[in-house]
Design a protein around this motif. Sequence first.
Motif, mmCIF file in Angstrom:
data_model
loop_
_atom_site.group_PDB
_atom_site.id
_atom_site.type_symbol
_atom_site.label_atom_id
_atom_site.label_comp_id
_atom_site.label_asym_id
_atom_site.label_seq_id
_atom_site.Cartn_x
_atom_site.Cartn_y
_atom_site.Cartn_z
ATOM 1 N N TRP A 312 0.829 -1.212 0.000
ATOM 2 C CA TRP A 312 0.000 0.000 0.000
ATOM 3 C C TRP A 312 0.858 1.255 0.000
ATOM 4 C CZ3 TRP A 312 0.601 3.475 3.974
ATOM 5 C CH2 TRP A 312 1.215 3.006 5.140
ATOM 6 N N LEU A 313 2.027 1.181 0.676
ATOM 7 C CA LEU A 313 2.906 2.341 0.712
ATOM 8 C C LEU A 313 3.626 2.520 -0.627
ATOM 9 C CD1 LEU A 313 3.788 4.581 2.573
ATOM 10 C CD2 LEU A 313 5.617 3.108 3.446
ATOM 11 N N VAL A 314 3.931 1.399 -1.276
ATOM 12 C CA VAL A 314 4.529 1.468 -2.611
ATOM 13 C C VAL A 314 3.575 2.175 -3.574
ATOM 14 C CG1 VAL A 314 5.249 0.101 -4.610
ATOM 15 C CG2 VAL A 314 6.000 -0.553 -2.326
ATOM 16 N N LYS A 315 2.291 1.832 -3.482
ATOM 17 C CA LYS A 315 1.302 2.481 -4.351
ATOM 18 C C LYS A 315 1.236 3.984 -4.086
ATOM 19 C CE LYS A 315 -1.742 -1.420 -5.334
ATOM 20 N NZ LYS A 315 -3.119 -1.946 -5.276
ATOM 21 N N LYS A 316 1.354 4.345 -2.818
ATOM 22 C CA LYS A 316 1.340 5.767 -2.477
ATOM 23 C C LYS A 316 2.544 6.475 -3.095
ATOM 24 C CE LYS A 316 1.641 8.949 1.451
ATOM 25 N NZ LYS A 316 1.761 9.072 2.930
ATOM 26 N N TYR A 317 3.726 5.863 -2.939
ATOM 27 C CA TYR A 317 4.937 6.451 -3.515
ATOM 28 C C TYR A 317 4.836 6.529 -5.039
ATOM 29 C CZ TYR A 317 7.305 5.899 1.013
ATOM 30 O OH TYR A 317 7.673 5.982 2.335
ATOM 31 N N GLU A 318 4.307 5.467 -5.642
ATOM 32 C CA GLU A 318 4.210 5.439 -7.100
ATOM 33 C C GLU A 318 3.217 6.485 -7.609
ATOM 34 O OE1 GLU A 318 5.842 3.988 -9.389
ATOM 35 O OE2 GLU A 318 7.115 2.695 -8.182
ATOM 36 N N ARG A 319 2.139 6.687 -6.859
ATOM 37 C CA ARG A 319 1.174 7.715 -7.258
ATOM 38 C C ARG A 319 1.822 9.100 -7.193
ATOM 39 N NH1 ARG A 319 -2.260 6.992 -3.593
ATOM 40 N NH2 ARG A 319 -3.681 5.519 -4.602
ATOM 41 N N GLN A 320 2.578 9.350 -6.126
ATOM 42 C CA GLN A 320 3.278 10.626 -5.996
ATOM 43 C C GLN A 320 4.315 10.796 -7.100
ATOM 44 O OE1 GLN A 320 4.849 10.374 -2.019
ATOM 45 N NE2 GLN A 320 2.934 11.000 -1.043
ATOM 46 N N ASP A 321 5.004 9.703 -7.411
ATOM 47 C CA ASP A 321 6.024 9.757 -8.455
ATOM 48 C C ASP A 321 5.386 9.996 -9.820
ATOM 49 O OD1 ASP A 321 8.774 9.761 -8.691
ATOM 50 O OD2 ASP A 321 8.864 7.700 -9.424
ATOM 51 N N MET A 322 4.216 9.417 -10.044
ATOM 52 C CA MET A 322 3.514 9.635 -11.305
ATOM 53 C C MET A 322 3.096 11.096 -11.439
ATOM 54 S SD MET A 322 0.150 7.719 -12.907
ATOM 55 C CE MET A 322 -1.011 8.700 -11.968
ATOM 56 N N GLU A 323 2.667 11.690 -10.337
ATOM 57 C CA GLU A 323 2.318 13.111 -10.363
ATOM 58 C C GLU A 323 3.535 13.958 -10.736
ATOM 59 O OE1 GLU A 323 -0.483 14.630 -10.119
ATOM 60 O OE2 GLU A 323 -1.783 12.953 -9.578
ATOM 61 N N ARG A 324 4.692 13.532 -10.254
ATOM 62 C CA ARG A 324 5.923 14.260 -10.599
ATOM 63 C C ARG A 324 6.217 14.134 -12.093
ATOM 64 N NH1 ARG A 324 11.708 13.136 -9.830
ATOM 65 N NH2 ARG A 324 11.193 11.067 -9.012
ATOM 66 N N ARG A 325 5.996 12.959 -12.651
ATOM 67 C CA ARG A 325 6.214 12.778 -14.092
ATOM 68 C C ARG A 325 5.217 13.602 -14.903
ATOM 69 N NH1 ARG A 325 6.870 7.459 -12.177
ATOM 70 N NH2 ARG A 325 4.841 6.735 -12.938
ATOM 71 N N ILE A 326 3.984 13.676 -14.420
ATOM 72 C CA ILE A 326 2.970 14.476 -15.120
ATOM 73 C C ILE A 326 3.360 15.953 -15.110
ATOM 74 C CG2 ILE A 326 0.568 15.267 -15.029
ATOM 75 C CD1 ILE A 326 -0.149 12.468 -13.941
ATOM 76 N N ARG A 327 3.860 16.421 -13.969
ATOM 77 C CA ARG A 327 4.284 17.832 -13.889
ATOM 78 C C ARG A 327 5.441 18.112 -14.844
ATOM 79 N NH1 ARG A 327 3.318 17.040 -8.297
ATOM 80 N NH2 ARG A 327 5.544 16.688 -7.909
ATOM 81 N N ILE A 328 6.334 17.142 -14.988
ATOM 82 C CA ILE A 328 7.450 17.313 -15.925
ATOM 83 C C ILE A 328 6.921 17.456 -17.348
ATOM 84 C CG2 ILE A 328 9.413 16.122 -16.991
ATOM 85 C CD1 ILE A 328 10.054 14.942 -14.241
#
Length: 338
Positions: A312-328
């Motif tokens: 569940w924590l991996v999913k949280k990190y991955e969601r945050q990381d995906m948001e970072r990729r979207i911002r890029i």
Amino acid sequence: MKFRFTAGLAVFPILTVVSLFIFTQPPLDAYSGLQTPLLYLFGVLSLASLAGAFDLPVIPGLLRGLAVSMFVYTYPTYPPYDPSRLHFQTGLAVLIFGSVLAKEASQTPRKFDLLVRGVGLFVAFLGLSQLLKDMGAPPWLSSIFFYLGFAPLVVYSLGFGEALLGGDYIEKRAKGLIIAFVLIALYVGGRDYLRELFPEIAFLIDLALFVAVSVVVLLIVGRYFMGSDLEPFLLGEWEKHEARVKIVKDEALREAKNAIDEFVVRKNKLPLIAYLSYYGSRAYGSPDALMEVIKPLVEYEGTSYSSLTPGWLVKKYERQDMERRIRIVEEIIGRLRG
């Protein structure tokens, strides 16, 4: 087959010949015990250089590891060469070769790398077990490392068999499975020893070890079996994201859609870099100016986390990381449009 001359093609054969004769002459004849190890070392390194000259895969690295292993294995076990009298040669030689074999696995053909890595790690653990035994370590300790070697051997062998059938389920979870097996083996092997060492608190030791191992194994299982296949999760998050809705509706970005999806969902930035480099060069006359625009994409690195991180924590990190990729992506699109 292309041939490329290297210094090793000349240096190592010369050193081999020198080793053959120099130890027959005084005063170096007193160290004649080093002749055989050095002949093995320089002789096999000569073969490694020859294989490297023909740019053969894997073989040069394996031969270099074999050269060092044979040098260690044939190194004299008597004074003055080995004043410790520990007879470490066999275990250390096997450990070195197993480590090299595991390291070179990444250079072997796909699928077979799993089997080579498993065998290499098993050989390395076998060497470590023998080394501990030769150095006078308690028998239980050397036995533990011997049996630990079966964990990567079994897991990677099963992964290899599955890969031949077209699957990758075990391969994706190999690291977690190995750690879980290792922890269970340590628990089984170390439990009796600790109970004998501290008989008055045997029950507490049992309980503490069981709880600790169970928690760690459950974390690994949760990480690798419940939260390991993240692509469907990330794809679902991306499909309903407002940024994707805008990109889909934007005709100018229609050709970039697949490259953007590849980066946002799978973290593969190469297609998007290639697309932006090609089409961005039309908007920017200077390559340096274009590089400045796509620099955040080029420098992007995904977030790393421990094997013990819960799913569940991996999913949280991955969601945050995906948001970072979207911002890029949004930042680059905005700058390209001025």
